[in-house]
Structure formats: structure tokens, C-alpha cells
Design an enzyme around this catalytic site. Structure first.
Site, PDB file in Angstrom:
ATOM      1  N   PHE A 115     -24.740 -16.344  11.502  1.00 37.03           N
ATOM      2  CA  PHE A 115     -24.708 -15.338  12.487  1.00 37.03           C
ATOM      3  C   PHE A 115     -24.804 -15.717  13.916  1.00 37.03           C
ATOM      4  CE2 PHE A 115     -26.522 -11.512  14.819  1.00 37.03           C
ATOM      5  CZ  PHE A 115     -25.264 -10.793  14.650  1.00 37.03           C
ATOM      6  N   VAL A 122     -23.183  -9.521   8.055  1.00 37.10           N
ATOM      7  CA  VAL A 122     -23.309  -8.679   7.300  1.00 37.10           C
ATOM      8  C   VAL A 122     -22.003  -7.601   7.348  1.00 37.10           C
ATOM      9  CG1 VAL A 122     -24.424  -6.532   6.250  1.00 37.10           C
ATOM     10  CG2 VAL A 122     -25.619  -8.745   7.202  1.00 37.10           C
ATOM     11  N   GLN A 123     -21.669  -7.369   8.481  1.00 35.86           N
ATOM     12  CA  GLN A 123     -20.348  -6.294   8.717  1.00 35.86           C
ATOM     13  C   GLN A 123     -19.020  -6.991   8.159  1.00 35.86           C
ATOM     14  OE1 GLN A 123     -22.724  -7.419  10.975  1.00 35.86           O
ATOM     15  NE2 GLN A 123     -23.101  -5.976  12.401  1.00 35.86           N
ATOM     16  N   LYS A 181     -32.081  23.687  -9.327  1.00 36.04           N
ATOM     17  CA  LYS A 181     -33.278  22.811  -9.798  1.00 36.04           C
ATOM     18  C   LYS A 181     -33.325  21.612  -9.575  1.00 36.04           C
ATOM     19  CE  LYS A 181     -36.973  24.142 -12.346  1.00 36.04           C
ATOM     20  NZ  LYS A 181     -37.960  25.157 -12.122  1.00 36.04           N
ATOM     21  N   ASN A 225     -31.028  -5.084   6.443  1.00 36.86           N
ATOM     22  CA  ASN A 225     -31.278  -6.556   6.261  1.00 36.86           C
ATOM     23  C   ASN A 225     -32.660  -6.753   5.566  1.00 36.86           C
ATOM     24  OD1 ASN A 225     -29.767  -7.045   9.583  1.00 36.86           O
ATOM     25  ND2 ASN A 225     -29.251  -8.346   7.567  1.00 36.86           N
ATOM     26  N   HIS A 229     -35.265  -9.274   5.649  1.00 41.06           N
ATOM     27  CA  HIS A 229     -35.377 -10.533   6.444  1.00 41.06           C
ATOM     28  C   HIS A 229     -36.588 -11.511   5.946  1.00 41.06           C
ATOM     29  CE1 HIS A 229     -33.184  -9.106   9.868  1.00 41.06           C
ATOM     30  NE2 HIS A 229     -33.840  -8.044  10.034  1.00 41.06           N
ATOM     31  N   ARG A 252     -28.368 -19.272   6.920  1.00 41.61           N
ATOM     32  CA  ARG A 252     -29.740 -18.342   6.804  1.00 41.61           C
ATOM     33  C   ARG A 252     -29.631 -17.788   5.417  1.00 41.61           C
ATOM     34  NH1 ARG A 252     -28.208 -12.618   9.895  1.00 41.61           N
ATOM     35  NH2 ARG A 252     -26.185 -12.325   8.789  1.00 41.61           N
ATOM     36  N   THR A 291     -33.879  29.358 -11.587  1.00 40.32           N
ATOM     37  CA  THR A 291     -33.823  27.785 -11.518  1.00 40.32           C
ATOM     38  C   THR A 291     -34.325  27.478 -12.909  1.00 40.32           C
ATOM     39  OG1 THR A 291     -36.162  27.528 -10.680  1.00 40.32           O
ATOM     40  CG2 THR A 291     -34.298  27.908  -8.950  1.00 40.32           C
ATOM     41  N   ASP A 292     -35.301  27.883 -13.554  1.00 37.77           N
ATOM     42  CA  ASP A 292     -35.563  27.642 -14.997  1.00 37.77           C
ATOM     43  C   ASP A 292     -34.597  27.815 -15.949  1.00 37.77           C
ATOM     44  OD1 ASP A 292     -38.216  26.890 -16.578  1.00 37.77           O
ATOM     45  OD2 ASP A 292     -37.178  28.702 -17.518  1.00 37.77           O
TER      46      ASP A 292
END
Length: 319
Positions: free
Chosen positions: A171, A251-252, A14, A278, A280, A188, A59-60
Site C-alpha cells: 500500500f 484492497v480496492q 418469521k 481490514n 490489521h 504487508r 407467523t407460527d
């Protein structure tokens, strides 16, 4: 004619079971809101291959079990524990069900701050939605080796945590060739929507001893383990503080620092995965009217760009 295919894998259950639970401690109330997915594996092949529904837990019924446990489980306020309780009950109750997979998505509710006796205090029973961030837990409960030898794996974390810093990010010195048009920047905007997941070491689950298989025992809360209720908040805190304070080269590089600290701080975590798209924000060129909005130190008006966007992801694992 010989059959040319066979059932190689089957799982069902479910999805999108929506639960809001109020826990009352006198006049002080707690609320949690969950979206629950519960899937089962086991000796269910004939429901597919022979149209034999005798092995199917409806599933109920899975939905009703989820709501019942939300009512009676003492672990409802902690999604990791509730996911494990639900999965353990399912594999323990049904002899032919060997694995349960439970995913819980927790929506944010935060107490409304109100003034009382000249001080701002959290309200006892009033809450507000303070963002789209979601806490996510995925648990695999495995009784394949026997109902008294249950083991579990849990991955937890957060999704859709939107963050931004207006400086402290650069960067530069990236690979340049005939396809490169991106300009290097030493200052930035850095914005991303954090998806964080951390995987715990596999652990044993005590088998319930009661007839209805509703018992769920929490072992000792070892710091940094799956049973430590502080892990989610500390991992979130590491993410936010590292993002804010890191003089980001990329970012890395920032991602790696975040993950390293989470692994170092939590002995029960085996790996940490971040996915950071990102978001931007591009400075608007106003040279046509004689205004410098392109020099990083003078850029103040930006245009958000939804697509295309960079996507940075990595997994950092314990040695």
C-alpha cells in the site's frame, strides 16, 4: 379530527427458523443446516389499521410451512432453490399475499475424512464444522402482476470468509497531507473477512399447478444462471484464488479483479458486491532490545488489532 398519518408500508413474517435436514441416499447421507427468514407483503393493511387479524397468516404457520417444505421439497440441498420454492408456495397459496421475501443462511458442514483401505475418504454420514463462513441467499418472489406471472430476484453469496496472506500485498502512493501518519509499505500482511454477494437477473417462476401449490419446477440449468448449482462454488473459488495470486496494490484493486472475473464467468449475474474489512496485523516494535521486527522482510511477530479498521466496499455491474 382528521388522521395525520397512514400506513405506507407493511411486511411481517418469521425469523430465525432453524432447520437441519438429513437427506438419505442409502448409507450415504447429506446434511444442510439453515437459518431461515420468511416475510410477507400483500393486502394486510387492516391488521394494522383496523385490528382485523383475518388477513394474517400466523407467523407460527409460516414456521410450520418452512419445516414442512424442508421435509418434502426435492430442492432442500440447494439454498437458492429452497428459498424460491418456499417463497413461491407462500405467494401461490394465499390469494391476498403478493410478495414473499426469503433469506437463508447456510452453516458449513463438511464430511469427516477417514482412512479406508489405505486411502483417505469422506465419511458417509459424519461431518464437522470447518469454519464460521456462511452461505447467504436472499430471494424476492413477486406475484403482484398475478399468480400466473410470478417473477423473482435473487442475491446470493458468502459472509464471514476469513482469509490471510503473509506477503504479496502493498500500500503505497496514497494521498498524503497534514493528517497523514500512515507509513507506506511495499510488503504487508493482507487479511480480511469477505462478505460477497452477487445479484442475478430477474427471472420468471412457473406457477404451481397442483391444488396444494407445492409444485416447483426447475427450468434448464443454463451455465452461469440462477439455476446453475456450480455458481456458488466457482464464485468462492475465484475469490480465494484471486486473493492468493494477485500481487495486490490495494484492497480496492484486488476486490475489483475478483468481481470482474465473477461477472465475466457467469452470464446470469448482473452485479457483484464485496465488502472487505481490514484485519490489521501490526509488527511489534522491538528496537528497544536491538531486534529489527519492523523492516517488512524481517517482520515476523505481529499484534492483531481489532479496531479501528478500514472498510472497503464496491459493486461491479455488468454493462
Amino acid at each position: 379530527m382528521a388522521e395525520l398519518s397512514y400506513l405506507s408500508h407493511a411486511r411481517y413474517g418469521k425469523d430465525k427458523v432453524r432447520v437441519l435436514r438429513v437427506v438419505r441416499e442409502g448409507s450415504w447421507h447429506h446434511v444442510v443446516e439453515y437459518n431461515v427468514l420468511a416475510l410477507l407483503e400483500g393486502d394486510i393493511d387492516v391488521s394494522y389499521t383496523k385490528a382485523d387479524n383475518s388477513v394474517v397468516v400466523a407467523t407460527d404457520s409460516i414456521k410450520n410451512i418452512t419445516y414442512y417444505l424442508a421435509k418434502v421439497s426435492p430442492h432442500i440441498l440447494i439454498p437458492e432453490r429452497f428459498a424460491l420454492h418456499l417463497g413461491t408456495h407462500l405467494v401461490s397459496k394465499y390469494s391476498h399475499i403478493h410478495k414473499a421475501f426469503v433469506t437463508i443462511e447456510q452453516l458449513r458442514w463438511t464430511r469427516i475424512p477417514v482412512e479406508s483401505d489405505g486411502q483417505i475418504k469422506p465419511h458417509a454420514h459424519s461431518f464437522y464444522r470447518d469454519g464460521d463462513e456462511k452461505r447467504v441467499v436472499t430471494a424476492e418472489i413477486d406475484a403482484s402482476a398475478g399468480k400466473n406471472k410470478i417473477v423473482a430476484k435473487v442475491t446470493a453469496g458468502v459472509n464471514d470468509l476469513l482469509i490471510l496472506k503473509s506477503t504479496g500485498s502493498a500500500f503505497t502512493n496514497f494521498l498524503r497531507d497534514e493528517y497523514t501518519t500512515l507509513v507506506e509499505v511495499d510488503d504487508r500482511i493482507f487479511s480480511t473477512s469477505v462478505d460477497l454477494s452477487y445479484a442475478f437477473t430477474q427471472f420468471d417462476i412457473p406457477a404451481p399447478k397442483d391444488d396444494k401449490k407445492l409444485e416447483f419446477i426447475i427450468p434448464k440449468e443454463e451455465p452461469g444462471s440462477i439455476w446453475d448449482p456450480k455458481v456458488p462454488e466457482t464464485a468462492r473459488k475465484v475469490t480465494l484464488e484471486t486473493f492468493a495470486e494477485d500481487d495486490s496494490a490495494s484492497v480496492q484493486a484486488t476486490l475489483y479483479k475478483m468481481a470482474q472475473k465473477i461477472v465475466a464467468d457467469n452470464s446470469g449475474i448482473q452485479s457483484v458486491t464485496y465488502t472487505l474489512p481490514n484485519k490489521h496485523y501490526v509488527p511489534v516494535d522491538m528496537k528497544y532490545i536491538g531486534v529489527d521486527n519492523m523492516t517488512p522482510s524481517k517482520a515476523e511477530v505481529f499484534q492483531p488489532l481489532a479496531a479501528p479498521s478500514g472498510l472497503i466496499s464496491a459493486t461491479i455491474s455488468r454493462k
